[in-house]
Design a protein around this motif. Structure first.
Motif, PDB file in Angstrom:
ATOM      1  N   LEU A 187       0.832  -1.190   0.000  1.00  0.00           N
ATOM      2  CA  LEU A 187       0.000   0.000   0.000  1.00  0.00           C
ATOM      3  C   LEU A 187       0.873   1.248   0.000  1.00  0.00           C
ATOM      4  O   LEU A 187       0.650   2.176  -0.781  1.00  0.00           O
ATOM      5  CB  LEU A 187      -0.927   0.006   1.215  1.00  0.00           C
ATOM      6  CG  LEU A 187      -1.608   1.337   1.539  1.00  0.00           C
ATOM      7  CD1 LEU A 187      -2.573   1.737   0.445  1.00  0.00           C
ATOM      8  CD2 LEU A 187      -2.286   1.267   2.879  1.00  0.00           C
ATOM      9  N   ASP A 188       1.871   1.282   0.849  1.00  0.00           N
ATOM     10  CA  ASP A 188       2.749   2.442   0.951  1.00  0.00           C
ATOM     11  C   ASP A 188       3.460   2.686  -0.384  1.00  0.00           C
ATOM     12  O   ASP A 188       3.569   3.830  -0.833  1.00  0.00           O
ATOM     13  CB  ASP A 188       3.755   2.245   2.082  1.00  0.00           C
ATOM     14  CG  ASP A 188       4.443   3.533   2.461  1.00  0.00           C
ATOM     15  OD1 ASP A 188       3.756   4.547   2.685  1.00  0.00           O
ATOM     16  OD2 ASP A 188       5.690   3.518   2.521  1.00  0.00           O
ATOM     17  N   THR A 189       3.903   1.624  -1.035  1.00  0.00           N
ATOM     18  CA  THR A 189       4.552   1.757  -2.341  1.00  0.00           C
ATOM     19  C   THR A 189       3.588   2.340  -3.365  1.00  0.00           C
ATOM     20  O   THR A 189       3.943   3.257  -4.114  1.00  0.00           O
ATOM     21  CB  THR A 189       5.078   0.391  -2.817  1.00  0.00           C
ATOM     22  OG1 THR A 189       6.056  -0.072  -1.887  1.00  0.00           O
ATOM     23  CG2 THR A 189       5.690   0.489  -4.206  1.00  0.00           C
ATOM     24  N   LEU A 190       2.357   1.822  -3.399  1.00  0.00           N
ATOM     25  CA  LEU A 190       1.363   2.346  -4.343  1.00  0.00           C
ATOM     26  C   LEU A 190       1.051   3.814  -4.071  1.00  0.00           C
ATOM     27  O   LEU A 190       0.934   4.609  -5.012  1.00  0.00           O
ATOM     28  CB  LEU A 190       0.078   1.521  -4.272  1.00  0.00           C
ATOM     29  CG  LEU A 190       0.146   0.144  -4.903  1.00  0.00           C
ATOM     30  CD1 LEU A 190      -1.065  -0.687  -4.488  1.00  0.00           C
ATOM     31  CD2 LEU A 190       0.231   0.253  -6.406  1.00  0.00           C
ATOM     32  N   ASN A 242       2.257   9.672  -5.847  1.00  0.00           N
ATOM     33  CA  ASN A 242       2.713  10.946  -5.278  1.00  0.00           C
ATOM     34  C   ASN A 242       1.896  11.352  -4.058  1.00  0.00           C
ATOM     35  O   ASN A 242       1.660  12.535  -3.830  1.00  0.00           O
ATOM     36  CB  ASN A 242       2.710  12.053  -6.330  1.00  0.00           C
ATOM     37  CG  ASN A 242       3.712  11.796  -7.419  1.00  0.00           C
ATOM     38  OD1 ASN A 242       4.833  11.367  -7.153  1.00  0.00           O
ATOM     39  ND2 ASN A 242       3.318  12.025  -8.653  1.00  0.00           N
ATOM     40  N   THR A 243       1.459  10.364  -3.301  1.00  0.00           N
ATOM     41  CA  THR A 243       0.726  10.608  -2.060  1.00  0.00           C
ATOM     42  C   THR A 243       1.522   9.955  -0.934  1.00  0.00           C
ATOM     43  O   THR A 243       1.237   8.841  -0.515  1.00  0.00           O
ATOM     44  CB  THR A 243      -0.702  10.019  -2.128  1.00  0.00           C
ATOM     45  OG1 THR A 243      -1.333  10.482  -3.320  1.00  0.00           O
ATOM     46  CG2 THR A 243      -1.533  10.434  -0.933  1.00  0.00           C
ATOM     47  N   PHE A 249      -5.023   7.266  11.630  1.00  0.00           N
ATOM     48  CA  PHE A 249      -3.570   7.162  11.654  1.00  0.00           C
ATOM     49  C   PHE A 249      -3.046   7.884  10.424  1.00  0.00           C
ATOM     50  O   PHE A 249      -3.427   7.570   9.297  1.00  0.00           O
ATOM     51  CB  PHE A 249      -3.132   5.693  11.649  1.00  0.00           C
ATOM     52  CG  PHE A 249      -3.525   4.967  12.896  1.00  0.00           C
ATOM     53  CD1 PHE A 249      -2.695   4.953  14.004  1.00  0.00           C
ATOM     54  CD2 PHE A 249      -4.746   4.305  12.976  1.00  0.00           C
ATOM     55  CE1 PHE A 249      -3.072   4.282  15.162  1.00  0.00           C
ATOM     56  CE2 PHE A 249      -5.125   3.643  14.116  1.00  0.00           C
ATOM     57  CZ  PHE A 249      -4.288   3.626  15.219  1.00  0.00           C
ATOM     58  N   LEU A 250      -2.195   8.873  10.645  1.00  0.00           N
ATOM     59  CA  LEU A 250      -1.620   9.653   9.563  1.00  0.00           C
ATOM     60  C   LEU A 250      -0.241   9.111   9.241  1.00  0.00           C
ATOM     61  O   LEU A 250       0.637   9.066  10.126  1.00  0.00           O
ATOM     62  CB  LEU A 250      -1.522  11.138   9.955  1.00  0.00           C
ATOM     63  CG  LEU A 250      -0.823  12.051   8.959  1.00  0.00           C
ATOM     64  CD1 LEU A 250      -1.563  12.087   7.628  1.00  0.00           C
ATOM     65  CD2 LEU A 250      -0.674  13.449   9.530  1.00  0.00           C
ATOM     66  N   LYS A 251      -0.055   8.693   7.990  1.00  0.00           N
ATOM     67  CA  LYS A 251       1.267   8.270   7.496  1.00  0.00           C
ATOM     68  C   LYS A 251       1.953   9.527   7.011  1.00  0.00           C
ATOM     69  O   LYS A 251       1.482  10.201   6.126  1.00  0.00           O
ATOM     70  CB  LYS A 251       1.096   7.246   6.376  1.00  0.00           C
ATOM     71  CG  LYS A 251       2.309   7.006   5.486  1.00  0.00           C
ATOM     72  CD  LYS A 251       3.500   6.483   6.229  1.00  0.00           C
ATOM     73  CE  LYS A 251       4.596   6.014   5.301  1.00  0.00           C
ATOM     74  NZ  LYS A 251       5.363   7.052   4.612  1.00  0.00           N
TER      75      LYS A 251
END
Length: 126
Positions: A75-78, A83-84, A123-125
């Motif tokens: 998910l983080d990679t996607l 660009n998010t 939860f904010l990444k």
């Protein structure tokens, strides 16, 4: 590392319908799913990447906590590819994934609890 997890964009109505059917059978309703998670070739989850808020669902019986680490990495990679790099993950305290997210607070995640007695935690990444 080999894995039995695969993640694909939901790009047909048939796949969207199947994701929603499996989620409904699991007692869940994912919001705006854009990607499907397959485990051993079976639908085991979905998430949305078209918003800075990731609406996600993972099957209550098919996805383990160990699997969820790999899913969150994907998910983080996607999200980074879109660009998010900063996004929000809402999670209910009764979710089996709540401990995973709280364990990441201070290590890439910031926790926001509502002050109005809300059940959800954001939860904010960053």
């Amino acid at each position: 590392m080999f894995t039995n997890l695969q993640i694909y964009p939901i790009n047909t109505k048939e796949l969207m319908d199947k994701v929603l059917e499996v989620a409904d059978n699991d007692g869940r309703r994912p919001l705006y799913p854009t990607h499907v998670i397959l485990k051993d070739g079976e639908i085991a989850g979905a998430f949305c990447t078209c918003s800075p808020t990731v609406y996600w669902w993972m099957h209550s019986e098919k996805i383990t906590n160990r699997d969820s680490y790999k899913v969150f990495q994907s998910l983080d990679t996607l999200m980074n590819e879109n660009n998010t790099s900063s996004y929000i993950l809402p999670c209910h305290p009764e979710s089996s994934y709540y401990p995973l997210l709280t364990s990441r607070v201070g290590r890439g995640l910031t926790e926001y609890k509502g002050d109005g007695g809300d059940d959800w935690t954001l939860f904010l990444k960053e």
